[in-house]
Scaffold this motif. Structure first.
Motif, mmCIF file in Angstrom:
data_model
loop_
_atom_site.group_PDB
_atom_site.id
_atom_site.type_symbol
_atom_site.label_atom_id
_atom_site.label_comp_id
_atom_site.label_asym_id
_atom_site.label_seq_id
_atom_site.Cartn_x
_atom_site.Cartn_y
_atom_site.Cartn_z
ATOM 1 N N ASP A 9 0.830 -1.208 0.000
ATOM 2 C CA ASP A 9 0.000 0.000 0.000
ATOM 3 C C ASP A 9 0.867 1.263 0.000
ATOM 4 O OD1 ASP A 9 -2.236 -1.598 0.059
ATOM 5 O OD2 ASP A 9 -2.590 -1.371 2.219
ATOM 6 N N GLU A 10 1.935 1.233 0.789
ATOM 7 C CA GLU A 10 2.790 2.417 0.876
ATOM 8 C C GLU A 10 3.601 2.620 -0.396
ATOM 9 O OE1 GLU A 10 3.527 5.891 2.772
ATOM 10 O OE2 GLU A 10 2.189 4.273 3.449
ATOM 11 N N LEU A 11 3.943 1.540 -1.081
ATOM 12 C CA LEU A 11 4.629 1.673 -2.362
ATOM 13 C C LEU A 11 3.733 2.373 -3.388
ATOM 14 C CD1 LEU A 11 6.539 -1.726 -2.789
ATOM 15 C CD2 LEU A 11 7.524 0.537 -2.373
ATOM 16 N N HIS A 12 2.451 2.082 -3.350
ATOM 17 C CA HIS A 12 1.504 2.771 -4.240
ATOM 18 C C HIS A 12 1.424 4.256 -3.889
ATOM 19 C CE1 HIS A 12 -0.431 -0.309 -6.766
ATOM 20 N NE2 HIS A 12 -0.115 -1.149 -5.789
ATOM 21 N N ILE A 13 1.396 4.548 -2.599
ATOM 22 C CA ILE A 13 1.382 5.945 -2.160
ATOM 23 C C ILE A 13 2.669 6.643 -2.592
ATOM 24 C CG2 ILE A 13 1.438 7.448 -0.129
ATOM 25 C CD1 ILE A 13 -0.391 5.367 1.260
ATOM 26 N N ALA A 14 3.799 5.958 -2.397
ATOM 27 C CA ALA A 14 5.093 6.519 -2.784
ATOM 28 C C ALA A 14 5.146 6.783 -4.283
ATOM 29 C CB ALA A 14 6.218 5.570 -2.373
ATOM 30 N N PHE A 15 4.626 5.837 -5.066
ATOM 31 C CA PHE A 15 4.618 6.025 -6.519
ATOM 32 C C PHE A 15 3.855 7.289 -6.901
ATOM 33 C CE2 PHE A 15 2.614 5.739 -10.642
ATOM 34 C CZ PHE A 15 3.670 5.398 -11.467
ATOM 35 N N LYS A 145 11.961 13.502 1.323
ATOM 36 C CA LYS A 145 11.671 13.567 2.757
ATOM 37 C C LYS A 145 10.435 14.413 3.033
ATOM 38 C CE LYS A 145 16.402 12.834 4.430
ATOM 39 N NZ LYS A 145 17.570 13.439 5.126
ATOM 40 N N GLY A 146 10.206 15.399 2.179
ATOM 41 C CA GLY A 146 9.055 16.276 2.351
ATOM 42 C C GLY A 146 7.758 15.713 1.804
ATOM 43 N N LEU A 147 7.797 14.520 1.203
ATOM 44 C CA LEU A 147 6.590 13.921 0.621
ATOM 45 C C LEU A 147 5.762 13.132 1.632
ATOM 46 C CD1 LEU A 147 7.977 12.660 -2.834
ATOM 47 C CD2 LEU A 147 6.733 14.770 -2.328
ATOM 48 N N ASP A 148 6.254 13.006 2.850
ATOM 49 C CA ASP A 148 5.523 12.345 3.931
ATOM 50 C C ASP A 148 5.167 10.899 3.590
ATOM 51 O OD1 ASP A 148 4.400 12.270 6.479
ATOM 52 O OD2 ASP A 148 2.405 12.824 5.741
ATOM 53 N N ILE A 149 6.163 10.154 3.108
ATOM 54 C CA ILE A 149 5.994 8.719 2.851
ATOM 55 C C ILE A 149 6.338 7.978 4.141
ATOM 56 C CG2 ILE A 149 6.783 6.753 1.476
ATOM 57 C CD1 ILE A 149 7.531 8.837 -0.714
ATOM 58 N N ASN A 150 5.545 6.998 4.497
ATOM 59 C CA ASN A 150 5.714 6.286 5.765
ATOM 60 C C ASN A 150 6.877 5.298 5.694
ATOM 61 O OD1 ASN A 150 5.435 5.085 8.263
ATOM 62 N ND2 ASN A 150 3.579 3.949 7.722
ATOM 63 N N GLU A 151 7.995 5.664 6.271
ATOM 64 C CA GLU A 151 9.182 4.805 6.249
ATOM 65 C C GLU A 151 8.970 3.518 7.043
ATOM 66 O OE1 GLU A 151 12.824 6.778 7.223
ATOM 67 O OE2 GLU A 151 12.119 8.711 6.493
ATOM 68 N N LYS A 152 8.119 3.550 8.062
ATOM 69 C CA LYS A 152 7.928 2.398 8.929
ATOM 70 C C LYS A 152 7.188 1.252 8.246
ATOM 71 C CE LYS A 152 7.973 5.123 13.180
ATOM 72 N NZ LYS A 152 7.215 5.511 14.399
ATOM 73 N N ALA A 153 6.674 1.504 7.048
ATOM 74 C CA ALA A 153 5.984 0.439 6.320
ATOM 75 C C ALA A 153 6.971 -0.568 5.732
ATOM 76 C CB ALA A 153 5.131 1.032 5.199
ATOM 77 N N PHE A 154 8.255 -0.159 5.651
ATOM 78 C CA PHE A 154 9.254 -1.005 4.997
ATOM 79 C C PHE A 154 10.226 -1.595 6.015
ATOM 80 C CE2 PHE A 154 8.190 2.600 2.124
ATOM 81 C CZ PHE A 154 7.372 1.889 1.255
ATOM 82 N N VAL A 155 9.700 -2.451 6.886
ATOM 83 C CA VAL A 155 10.529 -3.042 7.935
ATOM 84 C C VAL A 155 10.524 -4.568 7.863
ATOM 85 C CG1 VAL A 155 10.234 -1.093 9.496
ATOM 86 C CG2 VAL A 155 8.588 -2.976 9.551
ATOM 87 N N ILE A 156 10.008 -5.110 6.776
ATOM 88 C CA ILE A 156 9.968 -6.558 6.616
ATOM 89 C C ILE A 156 10.483 -6.904 5.224
ATOM 90 C CG2 ILE A 156 7.575 -6.508 5.782
ATOM 91 C CD1 ILE A 156 7.148 -9.195 7.199
ATOM 92 N N ALA A 157 11.253 -7.993 5.131
ATOM 93 C CA ALA A 157 11.828 -8.401 3.843
ATOM 94 C C ALA A 157 11.941 -9.917 3.803
ATOM 95 C CB ALA A 157 13.197 -7.762 3.631
ATOM 96 N N ARG A 158 12.176 -10.446 2.635
ATOM 97 C CA ARG A 158 12.305 -11.897 2.484
ATOM 98 C C ARG A 158 13.655 -12.359 3.035
ATOM 99 N NH1 ARG A 158 12.198 -15.530 -3.067
ATOM 100 N NH2 ARG A 158 11.702 -17.484 -2.045
ATOM 101 N N ARG A 159 13.648 -13.357 3.921
ATOM 102 C CA ARG A 159 14.865 -13.830 4.582
ATOM 103 C C ARG A 159 15.216 -15.269 4.234
ATOM 104 N NH1 ARG A 159 16.723 -8.978 5.977
ATOM 105 N NH2 ARG A 159 15.356 -7.885 7.428
ATOM 106 N N SER A 160 14.323 -16.015 3.643
ATOM 107 C CA SER A 160 14.521 -17.451 3.477
ATOM 108 C C SER A 160 15.366 -17.818 2.268
ATOM 109 C CB SER A 160 13.159 -18.144 3.368
ATOM 110 O OG SER A 160 12.438 -17.652 2.252
ATOM 111 N N GLY A 161 15.989 -16.835 1.613
ATOM 112 C CA GLY A 161 16.777 -17.124 0.422
ATOM 113 C C GLY A 161 15.905 -17.044 -0.806
#
Length: 216
Positions: A9-15, A145-161
């Protein structure tokens, strides 16, 4: 608790915000995905065609992907990747081929558009990847930085290889590149065509005095 839907959702907002801020809202909304970069270890990609569409072929969208393994790296690096792929999207819409060698080599057309969209190039052209490594200017970072994109939405990533090649991209994979045995080179000036069996050679048009570029 963080989940993948919040990131999407936040990637869509960022776009949308990057589109308004750097492209005057010109770009159509793509299908934004989070997929593994696979063997390419790609941080992102954008398709050169509208690979997403409904059954009637009326609703068509390009694909813009952010690599699943890199989703939780430094926020500004994620925005760097997003804007990088948006430059590819802009060129695709304009009918400008900005990459060759199965989407790995970024040519001078990509470089020129990047420099119009808030990037600079700290290093010279890479022999294998061309102008593939632009960086956001400090002015661009402050703007983002002034676009008010939520940085906290990007705190999970693929870890299993990762396994297998990235799907949904028409830019090719490492295995496909190895199988390729014929390469087509085109003069950007007069359009003369030359074919070779080697991928990394330097060819120059004697008429236009320009270096030939690989045509996918």
């Amino acid at each position: 608790m963080a989940n993948i839907q919040k990131a999407i959702d936040e990637l869509h907002i960022a776009f949308t915000k990057l589109n308004d801020g750097f492209f005057e809202g010109y770009l159509p909304e793509p299908a934004i995905t989070i997929q593994s970069g696979g063997k390419r270890k790609s941080m992102g990609w954008c398709s050169t065609k509208e690979v997403w569409q409904d059954k009637e072929g009326k609703n068509k969208r390009y694909e813009l992907n952010i690599g699943a393994e890199y989703l939780d790296i430094d926020f500004m690096e994620t925005m760097d990747t997003m804007l990088h792929e948006m430059v590819h999207l802009y060129n695709a819409i304009q009918g400008v081929q900005d990459c060759s060698r199965n989407g790995t080599y970024h040519n001078k057309r990509f470089k020129a558009e990047c420099e119009q969209r808030g990037f600079y190039f700290p290093n010279e052209k890479d022999e294998r990847y061309g102008w593939a490594f632009p960086k956001l200017t400090e002015e661009s970072k402050q703007k983002i930085k002034g676009l008010d994109i939520n940085e906290k939405a990007f705190v999970i990533a693929r870890r299993s290889g990762s396994s297998g090649a990235a799907t949904g991209s028409d830019e090719g994979t490492d295995s496909e590149e190895k199988k390729k045995t014929s390469y087509k080179w085109v003069c950007p000036g007069c359009g003369v065509i030359v074919r070779s069996t080697k991928p990394e050679i330097a060819l120059k048009c004697m008429t236009c005095d320009q270096q030939l570029e690989e045509d996918k």
